[in-house]
Design a protein around this motif. Structure first.
Motif, short mmCIF file in Angstrom:
data_model
loop_
_atom_site.label_atom_id
_atom_site.label_comp_id
_atom_site.label_asym_id
_atom_site.label_seq_id
_atom_site.Cartn_x
_atom_site.Cartn_y
_atom_site.Cartn_z
N ARG A 11 74.17 -13.62 26.03
CA ARG A 11 75.01 -14.39 25.11
C ARG A 11 74.83 -13.89 23.68
O ARG A 11 75.80 -13.71 22.96
N THR A 12 73.58 -13.67 23.30
CA THR A 12 73.32 -13.23 21.93
C THR A 12 73.98 -11.87 21.65
O THR A 12 74.63 -11.69 20.63
N THR A 42 76.15 -16.49 14.37
CA THR A 42 75.33 -17.71 14.42
C THR A 42 73.97 -17.43 15.06
O THR A 42 73.51 -18.20 15.91
N ILE A 43 73.37 -16.33 14.64
CA ILE A 43 72.00 -16.05 15.08
C ILE A 43 71.17 -15.74 13.83
O ILE A 43 71.71 -15.56 12.75
#
Lengths: 192, 192
Positions: A11-12, A42-43
DNA sequence: CAAAATGTGTCGTCTATGCAACGTTCCGCT
DNA sequence: AGCGGAACGTTGCATAGACGACACATTTTG
């Protein structure tokens, strides 16, 4: 370093790639910061470095992925380097370069060369696979490699030049130039 | 249990809500399993339970969120329960119920009642806020609550009935019925 | 009816990610 | 030249999430 099968990892990476693609449409590569990528994905910034050495590695990955996705099954399964296969490779290469250069303004030379090198490499690998599967499988390894490299370079060089001279009225003419050239070159070492 | 400000938490909850909304468009609520949600949200099933007690709690949350998002600023900032405000609440409520029932087939009664209860509650809260801010702020707390509850129930009940009888040729008639009723009721305790 | 399959809710363990801090390099500014 | 900010790349620690297992309930199947 990280487990490639952990769903969090998948996912990342997906988030990072998608964020990067979006950013490339708005800003040029050089002015994109790791912070930009991390924020849009959004990490955390540190997490980026857990997956990619730097943004060049990321560019390399998405270049490879995008190009690989365009290779038609016809080419992937081909057991002979036919005219149709040749045409397919030429058009795919040209279209890919065109799209890539249009979407991301490739301003700095080192970046362009990184992408170009990657494409040529993938092209060569595709050709090599076809030749190995096909009627030339008895050729020596080194011969196959050299022939593939030449063919890939020729196709890529032509497609690139075609873009540079600005002949954007279709790929028919390009194919007309390149195919005979390549097929003739390939014909020489053919076992009669 | 979990830190509400951790970006991982925010992302996970967003993924869960979005997955659930998508599922609601295809399957009915009862046949959606936690596994379905977890898979589509690309999270682990156990992680779901770290954020929601069960799927009913999730339904409650997205119901509340969706309804809250529809409340216009005009209503949020109103200092008087005017005709316009009243009309706005009526139409918003009707439209929301209509959309919700159309998108998610609300087959089982307990679910429908859960949603209905939530909407009525939010509606009541909106009205209460207006009254408190406005010219009735000197009323006793319990009076404000009761009046708000009555008004919310009336509006909700009418909107719901309007949907049931199938009068879907616009909300003008509905507003024409409900507004005088509500405004008249509110007029009674007004301080002259 | 029994047995198998599927769903629920919880737990302990391990790992990926978030965070804050650090020193570094680079670059524009005065 | 010297200063200050911004981006880089790294680190140690805290925690959210992944995973597998478990007991139990419900549904499906034969």
């Amino acid at each position: 370093m990280v487990n490639q099968h952990d769903p969090r990892v998948l996912r990342t990476r997906q988030l990072i790639r998608e964020a990067f693609r979006e950013l490339l449409r708005k800003k040029d590569f050089d002015s994109i910061t790791i912070n930009d990528i991390a924020q849009k994905a959004t990490i955390n910034r540190a997490t980026f470095y857990a997956h990619y050495e730097d943004k060049y590695a990321l560019l390399e990955e998405i270049t490879e992925q995008a190009f690989s996705d365009r290779i038609p099954d016809q080419v992937l399964n081909a057991r002979d380097f036919t005219d149709e296969i040749c045409d397919g490779l030429i058009m795919m290469t040209y279209n890919y370069i065109m799209d890539f250069y249009r979407i991301c303004r490739m301003d700095s030379k080192p970046i362009a060369s990184l992408v170009d090198e990657k494409i040529k490499q993938l092209l060569q690998q595709s050709i090599e696979n076809i030749l190995r599967r096909g009627n030339l499988h008895l050729m020596e390894d080194s011969h196959t490699k050299i022939i593939s490299a030449m063919t890939a370079s020729a196709i890529y060089g032509a497609a690139h030049a075609w873009l540079t001279v600005g002949e954007n009225d279709g790929t028919d003419l390009l194919v007309g130039f390149v195919r005979p050239y390549v097929m003739n070159g390939l014909g020489l070492p053919k076992v009669p």
